[in-house]
Design a protein around this motif. Sequence first.
Motif, PDB file in Angstrom:
ATOM      1  N   ASP A 195      -7.434   4.662   1.677  1.00 61.22           N
ATOM      2  CA  ASP A 195      -6.405   3.719   2.114  1.00 61.22           C
ATOM      3  C   ASP A 195      -7.113   2.585   2.850  1.00 61.22           C
ATOM      4  OD1 ASP A 195      -4.397   2.291   3.297  1.00 61.22           O
ATOM      5  OD2 ASP A 195      -3.340   4.019   4.133  1.00 61.22           O
ATOM      6  N   SER A 252      -3.566  -3.020  -0.242  1.00 67.60           N
ATOM      7  CA  SER A 252      -2.361  -3.640   0.313  1.00 67.60           C
ATOM      8  C   SER A 252      -2.632  -5.116   0.593  1.00 67.60           C
ATOM      9  CB  SER A 252      -2.010  -2.944   1.632  1.00 67.60           C
ATOM     10  OG  SER A 252      -1.074  -3.725   2.357  1.00 67.60           O
ATOM     11  N   GLY A 299       0.830  -1.199   0.000  1.00 64.86           N
ATOM     12  CA  GLY A 299       0.000   0.000   0.000  1.00 64.86           C
ATOM     13  C   GLY A 299       0.866   1.252   0.000  1.00 64.86           C
ATOM     14  N   THR A 300       2.063   1.150   0.550  1.00 66.62           N
ATOM     15  CA  THR A 300       2.968   2.305   0.605  1.00 66.62           C
ATOM     16  C   THR A 300       3.253   2.828  -0.800  1.00 66.62           C
ATOM     17  OG1 THR A 300       3.993   1.327   2.549  1.00 66.62           O
ATOM     18  CG2 THR A 300       5.208   3.108   1.488  1.00 66.62           C
ATOM     19  N   TYR A 307      -6.580  -2.152   5.925  1.00 66.22           N
ATOM     20  CA  TYR A 307      -7.106  -3.093   6.942  1.00 66.22           C
ATOM     21  C   TYR A 307      -8.503  -3.589   6.619  1.00 66.22           C
ATOM     22  CZ  TYR A 307      -3.046  -1.419   9.365  1.00 66.22           C
ATOM     23  OH  TYR A 307      -1.751  -1.116   9.675  1.00 66.22           O
ATOM     24  N   ARG A 326       5.796  -7.455  -0.279  1.00 66.58           N
ATOM     25  CA  ARG A 326       5.583  -6.154  -0.930  1.00 66.58           C
ATOM     26  C   ARG A 326       4.650  -6.280  -2.124  1.00 66.58           C
ATOM     27  NH1 ARG A 326       5.205  -3.923   2.342  1.00 66.58           N
ATOM     28  NH2 ARG A 326       5.446  -1.900   1.351  1.00 66.58           N
ATOM     29  N   SER A 376      -0.508  -6.708   2.422  1.00 63.12           N
ATOM     30  CA  SER A 376       0.331  -6.971   3.607  1.00 63.12           C
ATOM     31  C   SER A 376      -0.448  -7.630   4.731  1.00 63.12           C
ATOM     32  CB  SER A 376       0.938  -5.669   4.117  1.00 63.12           C
ATOM     33  OG  SER A 376       1.773  -5.123   3.130  1.00 63.12           O
TER      34      SER A 376
HETATM   35  C1  LIG Z   1      -2.725   2.917   7.328  1.00 64.53           C
HETATM   36  C2  LIG Z   1      -1.782   2.137   6.502  1.00 64.53           C
HETATM   37  N1  LIG Z   1      -1.757   2.346   5.202  1.00 64.53           N
HETATM   38  C3  LIG Z   1      -0.927   1.689   4.385  1.00 64.53           C
HETATM   39  C4  LIG Z   1      -0.059   0.757   4.897  1.00 64.53           C
HETATM   40  C5  LIG Z   1       0.830   0.125   3.878  1.00 64.53           C
HETATM   41  O1  LIG Z   1       1.368  -1.050   4.157  1.00 64.53           O
HETATM   42  P1  LIG Z   1       2.218  -1.878   3.116  1.00 64.53           P
HETATM   43  O2  LIG Z   1       3.056  -0.959   2.336  1.00 64.53           O
HETATM   44  O3  LIG Z   1       2.987  -2.824   3.947  1.00 64.53           O
HETATM   45  O4  LIG Z   1       1.219  -2.573   2.242  1.00 64.53           O
HETATM   46  C6  LIG Z   1      -0.024   0.493   6.258  1.00 64.53           C
HETATM   47  C7  LIG Z   1       0.919  -0.444   6.872  1.00 64.53           C
HETATM   48  O5  LIG Z   1       1.241  -0.443   8.007  1.00 64.53           O
HETATM   49  C8  LIG Z   1      -0.922   1.206   7.093  1.00 64.53           C
HETATM   50  O6  LIG Z   1      -0.960   1.027   8.421  1.00 64.53           O
END
Ligand SMILES: Cc1ncc(COP(=O)(O)O)c(C=O)c1O
Length: 416
Positions: A222, A254, A107-108, A225, A265, A256
């Motif tokens: 975003d 994401s 997601g980053t 979760y 990733r 993750s």
């Molecule tokens: C609010 C939020 N957005 C996005 C992410 C992106 O996570 P990742 O890059 O690991 O998918 C996280 C990860 O901790 C998050 O807490």
Amino acid sequence: MRMVIEDAVREAGTDPIFAVAQKASEAKEKYGKENVIDSTLGALMDDEGNLVTFNEVYNTLKNLPDDKIAAYADIGGIEEFLEAVPEACFRDQRPDAYIKAVATPGGTGAVRNAIANYSNYGDKILIPDWHWAPYRTIADEHKRGYQLFSLFNDEGRFNLESYKKEFKKLLNDQGRILTILNTPAHNPTGFTINDDEWDKIIEFWIEEAKNNPDKQIVVLNDIAYVDFAKEGSRKFMKKLEHLPENILPLYAFSASKGYTMYGLRNGALICAAPTQEIADEFEASAIYSNRANWSNGTRGAMQVLADIINDPTSYERFLSEQTANREMLRKRGDALVEECKNVGLNICEYDDGFFMSIPVDNPQEITEALYDDNIFLIALSGGIRVALCAVSEDKCRKIPKAVKEAIDKRDNKYES
Ligand SMILES: Cc1ncc(COP(=O)(O)O)c(C=O)c1O
């Protein structure tokens, strides 16, 4: 003499969250893990403190032929992934819009591409006062600023007034806006914007879009979760369709948390555009950004997500693992909220997710005092974050009383 450019001079040192996690690890070594509450990191752990990894994900990965792991992915992501990821994102709430996805490292990467392609240099992105800190880091590295709005009103629900005020100001000053909403199951509070609140937010966007037809409104959802939120929490996605052409909903997907793929990733930036042209433009910019930053993503991880979603039996097995873990988290959340009530500890609205937050002045003082009880929590600027994803229900029940006592002790010290 400095070798890095002025703009790249950074403070050295470990990320504060990892520094506390390190302390917790040392305490576990010394006192045994059953005697330590390590509620620091945002990764789902089982009740024994081991990282949860979904069997369906890792069996699928381990059965992939080597070349499907080793080969480069296409820059925008492999085709099967790009077809499957909207299902992972929207499920039964797919909006009637021009949907396109571009793969990103988690997601980053999606947040990064949204900020880079939908805000101008020097612009401010609109984020809530309680937020995931990397939004600021990414904005800063890309020479953008940020504007905070108050997430909660006096009733502890979405503060539409504050949101509207800051939004209008930015739209007026900048001629465009990028607003990030992290819902459902917000980090760090666990807050979910409910359907009524969504209706009001959307009504406001439509009004602003109509009053400012030459200005662009870009909304980044975003949803890191989403798979740990209650049934029905994707409903807002279907509401974000048939909007005026100057509103663009984007999704930072994401894998993750929802697929336990943290280190693999895997993610995507997805648009639900009002026109084909806006969707094509989205795709071209995002692919260019991929090439410029990380070239391509993790091929094997994309393949796993696609293979699971395209095979009904595998998807079923995967969903049942995900559901079981969501239930585990739910029980922890219920236990925490109940104990907070029992001891009279005020918390931010918690609906779902990995984290809960306790608003308190000078949180660092409290989290440090709790080290003596072998309780490790994270101090944020406005309070304390409890990572319920990382501790058992049993341990969740112990946290509120300890925190309340530490706060009372501190407050009494200053009063006396
Ligand atoms: C609010 C939020 N957005 C996005 C992410 C992106 O996570 P990742 O890059 O690991 O998918 C996280 C990860 O901790 C998050 O807490």
